[in-house]
Design a protein around this motif. Structure first.
Motif, PDB file in Angstrom:
ATOM      1  N   THR A  60      55.621  75.589  52.233  1.00 26.28           N
ATOM      2  CA  THR A  60      54.211  75.986  52.181  1.00 26.28           C
ATOM      3  C   THR A  60      53.246  74.819  52.332  1.00 26.28           C
ATOM      4  OG1 THR A  60      54.119  75.812  49.766  1.00 26.28           O
ATOM      5  CG2 THR A  60      54.724  77.963  50.710  1.00 26.28           C
ATOM      6  N   VAL A  61      53.759  73.586  52.260  1.00 24.61           N
ATOM      7  CA  VAL A  61      52.873  72.419  52.327  1.00 24.61           C
ATOM      8  C   VAL A  61      53.314  71.468  53.424  1.00 24.61           C
ATOM      9  CG1 VAL A  61      52.245  72.488  49.885  1.00 24.61           C
ATOM     10  CG2 VAL A  61      54.208  71.163  50.597  1.00 24.61           C
ATOM     11  N   GLN A  62      52.357  70.660  53.856  1.00 23.95           N
ATOM     12  CA  GLN A  62      52.665  69.565  54.779  1.00 23.95           C
ATOM     13  C   GLN A  62      52.472  68.280  53.978  1.00 23.95           C
ATOM     14  OE1 GLN A  62      50.116  69.258  58.220  1.00 23.95           O
ATOM     15  NE2 GLN A  62      51.684  68.171  59.371  1.00 23.95           N
ATOM     16  N   ILE A  63      53.494  67.442  53.958  1.00 22.06           N
ATOM     17  CA  ILE A  63      53.476  66.205  53.175  1.00 22.06           C
ATOM     18  C   ILE A  63      53.406  65.010  54.109  1.00 22.06           C
ATOM     19  CG2 ILE A  63      54.787  64.776  51.543  1.00 22.06           C
ATOM     20  CD1 ILE A  63      53.883  67.328  50.283  1.00 22.06           C
ATOM     21  N   PHE A  64      52.515  64.075  53.783  1.00 24.71           N
ATOM     22  CA  PHE A  64      52.421  62.804  54.495  1.00 24.71           C
ATOM     23  C   PHE A  64      52.818  61.711  53.517  1.00 24.71           C
ATOM     24  CE2 PHE A  64      49.521  65.640  56.636  1.00 24.71           C
ATOM     25  CZ  PHE A  64      49.694  65.350  57.978  1.00 24.71           C
ATOM     26  N   GLU A  65      53.875  60.961  53.843  1.00 33.71           N
ATOM     27  CA  GLU A  65      54.317  59.827  53.038  1.00 33.71           C
ATOM     28  C   GLU A  65      53.874  58.558  53.741  1.00 33.71           C
ATOM     29  OE1 GLU A  65      58.535  59.987  52.601  1.00 33.71           O
ATOM     30  OE2 GLU A  65      58.483  61.775  51.348  1.00 33.71           O
ATOM     31  N   ASN A  66      52.945  57.843  53.151  1.00 34.61           N
ATOM     32  CA  ASN A  66      52.413  56.611  53.736  1.00 34.61           C
ATOM     33  C   ASN A  66      51.927  56.842  55.167  1.00 34.61           C
ATOM     34  OD1 ASN A  66      52.984  54.827  51.466  1.00 34.61           O
ATOM     35  ND2 ASN A  66      55.127  55.220  51.965  1.00 34.61           N
ATOM     36  N   GLY A  67      51.316  57.998  55.403  1.00 38.84           N
ATOM     37  CA  GLY A  67      50.753  58.325  56.706  1.00 38.84           C
ATOM     38  C   GLY A  67      51.715  58.981  57.670  1.00 38.84           C
ATOM     39  N   THR A  68      52.991  59.075  57.316  1.00 36.40           N
ATOM     40  CA  THR A  68      54.005  59.681  58.176  1.00 36.40           C
ATOM     41  C   THR A  68      54.332  61.083  57.671  1.00 36.40           C
ATOM     42  OG1 THR A  68      54.958  57.500  58.533  1.00 36.40           O
ATOM     43  CG2 THR A  68      56.314  59.384  59.136  1.00 36.40           C
ATOM     44  N   VAL A  69      54.422  62.037  58.603  1.00 36.46           N
ATOM     45  CA  VAL A  69      54.712  63.416  58.220  1.00 36.46           C
ATOM     46  C   VAL A  69      56.149  63.531  57.740  1.00 36.46           C
ATOM     47  CG1 VAL A  69      54.865  65.801  59.029  1.00 36.46           C
ATOM     48  CG2 VAL A  69      53.046  64.322  59.869  1.00 36.46           C
ATOM     49  N   ARG A  70      56.321  64.172  56.597  1.00 39.84           N
ATOM     50  CA  ARG A  70      57.658  64.454  56.063  1.00 39.84           C
ATOM     51  C   ARG A  70      58.092  65.811  56.592  1.00 39.84           C
ATOM     52  NH1 ARG A  70      60.659  63.196  51.203  1.00 39.84           N
ATOM     53  NH2 ARG A  70      61.910  64.993  50.580  1.00 39.84           N
ATOM     54  N   SER A  71      59.353  65.940  56.962  1.00 41.44           N
ATOM     55  CA  SER A  71      59.830  67.215  57.501  1.00 41.44           C
ATOM     56  C   SER A  71      59.772  68.282  56.409  1.00 41.44           C
ATOM     57  CB  SER A  71      61.245  67.084  58.035  1.00 41.44           C
ATOM     58  OG  SER A  71      62.123  66.685  57.003  1.00 41.44           O
ATOM     59  N   PRO A  72      59.295  69.476  56.760  1.00 40.56           N
ATOM     60  CA  PRO A  72      59.175  70.539  55.757  1.00 40.56           C
ATOM     61  C   PRO A  72      60.559  71.058  55.361  1.00 40.56           C
ATOM     62  CG  PRO A  72      58.614  71.393  57.908  1.00 40.56           C
ATOM     63  CD  PRO A  72      58.826  69.905  58.070  1.00 40.56           C
ATOM     64  N   GLY A  73      60.657  71.541  54.151  1.00 41.18           N
ATOM     65  CA  GLY A  73      61.918  72.086  53.672  1.00 41.18           C
ATOM     66  C   GLY A  73      62.061  73.545  54.061  1.00 41.18           C
ATOM     67  N   PRO A  74      63.236  74.107  53.806  1.00 41.18           N
ATOM     68  CA  PRO A  74      63.456  75.528  54.099  1.00 41.18           C
ATOM     69  C   PRO A  74      62.549  76.415  53.239  1.00 41.18           C
ATOM     70  CG  PRO A  74      65.537  74.389  53.646  1.00 41.18           C
ATOM     71  CD  PRO A  74      64.436  73.439  53.326  1.00 41.18           C
ATOM     72  N   ALA A  75      62.221  77.591  53.753  1.00 40.64           N
ATOM     73  CA  ALA A  75      61.330  78.518  53.042  1.00 40.64           C
ATOM     74  C   ALA A  75      61.932  78.913  51.698  1.00 40.64           C
ATOM     75  CB  ALA A  75      61.088  79.757  53.891  1.00 40.64           C
ATOM     76  N   GLY A  76      61.111  78.830  50.660  1.00 37.76           N
ATOM     77  CA  GLY A  76      61.524  79.227  49.325  1.00 37.76           C
ATOM     78  C   GLY A  76      62.298  78.177  48.553  1.00 37.76           C
TER      79      GLY A  76
END
Length: 157
Positions: free
Chosen positions: A120-136
């Motif tokens: 449900t979220v988009q995460i940026f670690e130090n400006g780099t996009v983190r791959s989203p996890g599986p739903a739920g």
């Protein structure tokens, strides 16, 4: 036969009923204002850091010409995104549901992040996009400030 007479409503009873009515009205007004203030105050005051705001920052600001990249930036992509972020062994920075489009950015050197639904979220670690996890799926991870950002910050202070 006796005369039936109802007791007259004394001034004390009238005053008590009036006081109860005024107190009830005051409680309703205070509750309504508190409810409306939670919906109307999404943006924190400029320059103020707050643990309950969506964009707290505990680090002092650097030169305006140098854009600061947060250690962690969370962007909500669903209607409701439960997010928990804290400094390891220290302060809880956020523990609430974000609304669609709401963002939270943190600049501390190290952070622990827990997401109830990683998709449900988009995460940026130090400006780099983190791959989203599986739903739920629940995700818990730690993020450390990158070495080049830490050295840039210490050089500018």
């Amino acid at each position: 036969m006796g005369r039936h007479r109802s007791d007259p409503l004394g001034i004390a009873r009238l005053a008590l009923v009036g006081l109860v009515a005024v107190l009830l009205l005051a409680v309703i007004v205070v509750g309504a204002r508190a409810l409306l203030s939670t919906f109307g105050s999404e943006e924190p005051a400029s320059g103020a850091a707050s643990t309950s705001s969506a964009r707290p920052s505990a680090a002092p600001s650097v030169e305006p010409s140098t854009p600061r990249v947060p250690t962690v930036r969370v962007v909500c992509r669903a209607d409701r995104c439960p997010v928990f972020v804290r400094v390891p062994g220290g302060d809880v920075l956020i523990d609430r549901d974000l609304a669609r489009g709401e963002e939270a950015s943190y600049f501390q050197p190290e952070l622990d992040v827990v997401l109830d639904d990683a998709s449900t979220v988009q995460i940026f670690e130090n400006g780099t996009v983190r791959s989203p996890g599986p739903a739920g799926e629940r995700q818990a991870f730690s993020v450390k400030r990158s070495a080049d950002q830490a050295s840039d910050r210490s050089a500018s202070e």
